[in-house]
Design a protein around this motif. Sequence first.
Motif, mmCIF file in Angstrom:
data_model
loop_
_atom_site.group_PDB
_atom_site.id
_atom_site.type_symbol
_atom_site.label_atom_id
_atom_site.label_comp_id
_atom_site.label_asym_id
_atom_site.label_seq_id
_atom_site.Cartn_x
_atom_site.Cartn_y
_atom_site.Cartn_z
ATOM 1 N N ALA A 49 -9.593 -27.229 -23.598
ATOM 2 C CA ALA A 49 -8.985 -28.101 -22.906
ATOM 3 C C ALA A 49 -9.314 -27.927 -21.090
ATOM 4 C CB ALA A 49 -7.512 -28.131 -23.060
ATOM 5 N N ASN A 50 -9.639 -26.640 -20.730
ATOM 6 C CA ASN A 50 -9.427 -26.270 -19.485
ATOM 7 C C ASN A 50 -10.870 -26.450 -18.663
ATOM 8 O OD1 ASN A 50 -6.821 -24.762 -18.866
ATOM 9 N ND2 ASN A 50 -7.304 -24.499 -20.942
ATOM 10 N N ARG A 51 -10.880 -26.748 -17.356
ATOM 11 C CA ARG A 51 -11.934 -26.399 -16.417
ATOM 12 C C ARG A 51 -11.500 -24.881 -16.194
ATOM 13 N NH1 ARG A 51 -11.750 -27.836 -11.786
ATOM 14 N NH2 ARG A 51 -10.110 -29.190 -11.927
ATOM 15 N N LEU B 139 -5.946 -34.387 -20.817
ATOM 16 C CA LEU B 139 -7.193 -34.919 -21.699
ATOM 17 C C LEU B 139 -7.746 -36.015 -20.670
ATOM 18 C CD1 LEU B 139 -5.849 -35.783 -25.315
ATOM 19 C CD2 LEU B 139 -7.972 -34.456 -24.562
ATOM 20 N N THR B 140 -7.158 -36.759 -19.787
ATOM 21 C CA THR B 140 -7.670 -37.749 -18.664
ATOM 22 C C THR B 140 -8.604 -36.994 -17.650
ATOM 23 O OG1 THR B 140 -5.881 -39.218 -19.137
ATOM 24 C CG2 THR B 140 -7.121 -39.756 -17.444
ATOM 25 N N ARG B 141 -7.641 -35.816 -17.100
ATOM 26 C CA ARG B 141 -8.554 -35.192 -16.015
ATOM 27 C C ARG B 141 -9.548 -34.537 -16.310
ATOM 28 N NH1 ARG B 141 -4.518 -31.545 -14.536
ATOM 29 N NH2 ARG B 141 -5.567 -29.959 -15.185
ATOM 30 N N ASN B 142 -9.789 -33.885 -17.428
ATOM 31 C CA ASN B 142 -10.663 -32.878 -17.920
ATOM 32 C C ASN B 142 -11.563 -33.727 -19.054
ATOM 33 O OD1 ASN B 142 -9.963 -31.074 -16.312
ATOM 34 N ND2 ASN B 142 -9.031 -29.693 -17.882
ATOM 35 N N ALA C 10 -15.606 -33.406 -23.104
ATOM 36 C CA ALA C 10 -16.556 -34.056 -23.798
ATOM 37 C C ALA C 10 -17.740 -33.314 -23.952
ATOM 38 C CB ALA C 10 -16.772 -35.483 -23.260
ATOM 39 N N ARG C 11 -17.987 -32.415 -22.557
ATOM 40 C CA ARG C 11 -19.334 -31.654 -22.652
ATOM 41 C C ARG C 11 -19.240 -30.448 -23.596
ATOM 42 N NH1 ARG C 11 -19.749 -28.675 -17.297
ATOM 43 N NH2 ARG C 11 -21.724 -27.695 -18.379
ATOM 44 N N ARG C 12 -18.328 -29.959 -23.891
ATOM 45 C CA ARG C 12 -17.848 -29.208 -24.936
ATOM 46 C C ARG C 12 -17.957 -29.778 -26.544
ATOM 47 N NH1 ARG C 12 -13.842 -26.921 -21.396
ATOM 48 N NH2 ARG C 12 -14.372 -24.909 -20.765
ATOM 49 N N VAL C 13 -17.329 -30.751 -26.718
ATOM 50 C CA VAL C 13 -16.984 -31.244 -27.991
ATOM 51 C C VAL C 13 -18.197 -32.007 -28.481
ATOM 52 C CG1 VAL C 13 -15.651 -32.791 -29.564
ATOM 53 C CG2 VAL C 13 -14.535 -31.365 -27.476
ATOM 54 N N GLY C 14 -18.926 -32.748 -27.548
ATOM 55 C CA GLY C 14 -20.100 -33.392 -27.948
ATOM 56 C C GLY C 14 -19.932 -34.810 -28.308
ATOM 57 N N ALA D 141 -0.089 -28.123 -23.113
ATOM 58 C CA ALA D 141 -0.926 -29.221 -23.203
ATOM 59 C C ALA D 141 -2.455 -28.553 -23.675
ATOM 60 C CB ALA D 141 -1.205 -30.020 -22.109
ATOM 61 N N SER D 142 -2.652 -27.434 -22.919
ATOM 62 C CA SER D 142 -3.867 -26.819 -23.175
ATOM 63 C C SER D 142 -3.962 -26.436 -24.661
ATOM 64 C CB SER D 142 -3.819 -25.263 -22.093
ATOM 65 O OG SER D 142 -4.886 -24.601 -22.615
ATOM 66 N N ALA D 143 -2.893 -25.856 -25.138
ATOM 67 C CA ALA D 143 -2.933 -25.593 -26.563
ATOM 68 C C ALA D 143 -2.956 -26.669 -27.477
ATOM 69 C CB ALA D 143 -1.822 -24.625 -26.973
ATOM 70 N N VAL D 144 -2.458 -27.710 -27.204
ATOM 71 C CA VAL D 144 -2.432 -29.047 -27.889
ATOM 72 C C VAL D 144 -3.914 -29.424 -27.979
ATOM 73 C CG1 VAL D 144 -1.702 -31.467 -28.011
ATOM 74 C CG2 VAL D 144 0.194 -29.559 -27.366
ATOM 75 N N VAL D 145 -4.272 -29.520 -26.875
ATOM 76 C CA VAL D 145 -5.627 -30.199 -26.732
ATOM 77 C C VAL D 145 -6.650 -29.290 -27.437
ATOM 78 C CG1 VAL D 145 -7.744 -30.961 -25.140
ATOM 79 C CG2 VAL D 145 -5.126 -31.387 -24.708
ATOM 80 N N ALA D 146 -6.413 -28.032 -27.460
ATOM 81 C CA ALA D 146 -7.561 -27.189 -28.372
ATOM 82 C C ALA D 146 -7.333 -27.403 -29.543
ATOM 83 C CB ALA D 146 -7.143 -25.711 -27.681
#
Lengths: 437, 437
Positions: free
Chosen positions: A148-150, B22-25, B30-34, B307-312
């Motif tokens: 999720a991070n930069r 999710l909005t900021r990053n 998307a670069r990671r997930v594709g 949030a970092s863990a939720v998004v992961a």
Amino acid sequence: MNPVKVGLLGLGTVGGGTLNVLTRNAAEIARRVGRGIRITHAAAKAYDADSLLGLDQVEVCDDAFAVVDNPEVQIIVELIGGYSPAKELVLKAIENGKHVVTANKALIAMHGNEIFEAAQRKGVTVAFEAAVAGGIPIIKAVREGLAANRIEWLAGIINGTGNFILTEMRDKGRDFDDVLKEAQALGYAEADPTFDVEGIDAAHKLAILGSIAFGIPLQFDKTYTEGITRIERQDVEYANQFGYRIKHLGIARKTDKGVELRVHPTLIPERRLIANVDGVMNAVLVQGDAVGPTLYYGAGAGAEPTASAVVADIVDIVRALTTDPENRVPHLAFQPGELADLPILPMEQVETAYYLRIQVEDKPGVVARIAGILGEAGISIEAIQQKEPAEGESLVPLVMLSHRVVEGQMNQAIAQIEALDSVSGQVMRIRVEQLDA
Amino acid sequence: MNPVKVGLLGLGTVGGGTLNVLTRNAAEIARRVGRGIRITHAAAKAYDADSLLGLDQVEVCDDAFAVVDNPEVQIIVELIGGYSPAKELVLKAIENGKHVVTANKALIAMHGNEIFEAAQRKGVTVAFEAAVAGGIPIIKAVREGLAANRIEWLAGIINGTGNFILTEMRDKGRDFDDVLKEAQALGYAEADPTFDVEGIDAAHKLAILGSIAFGIPLQFDKTYTEGITRIERQDVEYANQFGYRIKHLGIARKTDKGVELRVHPTLIPERRLIANVDGVMNAVLVQGDAVGPTLYYGAGAGAEPTASAVVADIVDIVRALTTDPENRVPHLAFQPGELADLPILPMEQVETAYYLRIQVEDKPGVVARIAGILGEAGISIEAIQQKEPAEGESLVPLVMLSHRVVEGQMNQAIAQIEALDSVSGQVMRIRVEQLDA
């Protein structure tokens, strides 16, 4: 499902560790994965059969290319090290449509871009958790756990030999050359220690970490690399006087101008957690914009710690073979049908050491009576401390540390102590754990 | 591929943090997930619109069940907390065939067995990384990273409020009640602090960790739970005198007789890394039979760490939707086509602070000349130290710490200093990093 068949290239330290861990923990791993993982083929020129578990189940030959070409094998584990023939073997395995697991940091740092491109074309995975920081799941943490991070920067103690030397120089006031010789005798350092003490090994790992942190190609050749050979004992001492520790760090940082990739001795404030990572242990500190700082610590080398990472990679590959729900990571880590019906121990049966604080009257014989109660209950005392009573106070705290004892026994002793006339109020009891390995 | 559509239940602290991350990053993720991950629907009774990013892209309603029943949404993120209606919402989402992500430790600890059984039947995933130790990817580390190991024990500082209180009591010699009030004022502790200081929150998390470590069902009701409210300042001081720190630990240990699950104040040796985890930070120490000890450290609470863990977790679920190779975790964390062509900075352009050790002649004016050279180069000195020369020695080490400066500038200054007649040999230069967040 049928067991997954794995071909192992190399039966040295890490190869042997991988076979041993997979054999010893086969049942535990199958409870997690939902199917067996078996090393069916291995290639090695020479090996110590007596130190290897389950070797009778493995077809061993001395031709690594034969294992890579064997159609039975689905996953190739490359633990030979070095550039050649490791590179040719990995590329051949990919060409044969096999997934690859490797612990080879030099190979990935130098030829990873080419290897990953080949893997991408073939739709196979090349996994390399064991290439960085041994058993610490740092690749997984950065690639998945912090997705999720930069990532803003990371800094790691990623060479155990160098950290051992710097720790000994500080703790015991020893000179670099002196400690290096001991590290070589202990097997922490090679006869030619260049890769470790000049930072090349750390630079291999840093190039990999920087790449997965920022999404840039592997660029070992642009990684600034400086060793620890010039650090003198007096530098370690002056650093201490300023409130710092000297650590050999790999640092990757994203700035507006570009990316920093650098390995060099570094003074860091002694209160930082990573400044207290000592001996051969590794740790990586990662700063993400959402999560803030996180740190990952563990053994950076050694047969079984590295094998732990190799086997985790094999498990990940097996999980990605199908999308069947039963092939996913199970909610509680183990397959639903494999949960164990182990009893949870009541606290009375748990054994720990204890800190006790007892308010006692300041008069003769009190300590002896308390010690007597503890002695009869089979509880031995490790340390004891009694302060002078404050002016006009008749009560004084008697503080002690006990050796380990079952809680039920301690409860009985405490009840007896609390019943003494010369003891006031409740005994304060806090459990003590050494938390050693 | 189309973006994955996510429905968010709750727009409070963690819900808002999740939307913001999710909005900021979005681009980095998307670069990671594709593929993109979009929160398309959310349910909240009330929320602070001004603090939320990308809210205009979200259809917000006040009926959480409507979001759970919306056929467009593929993943439900439950961030309401508590038992009800969180449990009904999660079960309904599962029944509707949706994957679920939750940060709700109480819900998982109490009703996880039932929830996972329902998910298993439906073939969906319920992910809960954020339920334990906030942003630290500890569930992933134990479930996946250490999959090769028999876990022997783990011990965690898994409640930030309690750790803040114990840290303040030690560092500043303050009393429990006094620090608790400050923690409440700072927002670290609730108005009713029972869950934190009595260990219930930690016991929820420990029940989860014990379960995934040993492969046993969740058993919160059998977890021994003792708080920190009885710890006095004098206990903290006595512990220090014995060489220990008091930490509120959750400990899970597998023994021959059964499993220990216990939360209580614990004395641990001050040299252990985990004894130095201070303030609101969390850390979990895990002992595996192959890997040995590993430790995971980071923020255990807060909007964006959680949030970092939720998004992961969301990313993990998206990865498991298909087995297409392009949906796997990419080799270098980011999609092959998304690697960035960032320059790697040459060392001359990197900025750090410096430790300098200069061998100088012990005579007047030398320090002034060196300080002059540094001053002209725009390098300011933070600390300086000069020892008396040893008997019969004319050279003496001048040691200093500089403020941050670009390396090229420092190189020039060092060259000028080395050219001075009163300076002998090379200047010893070690870089200094604060490693603060």
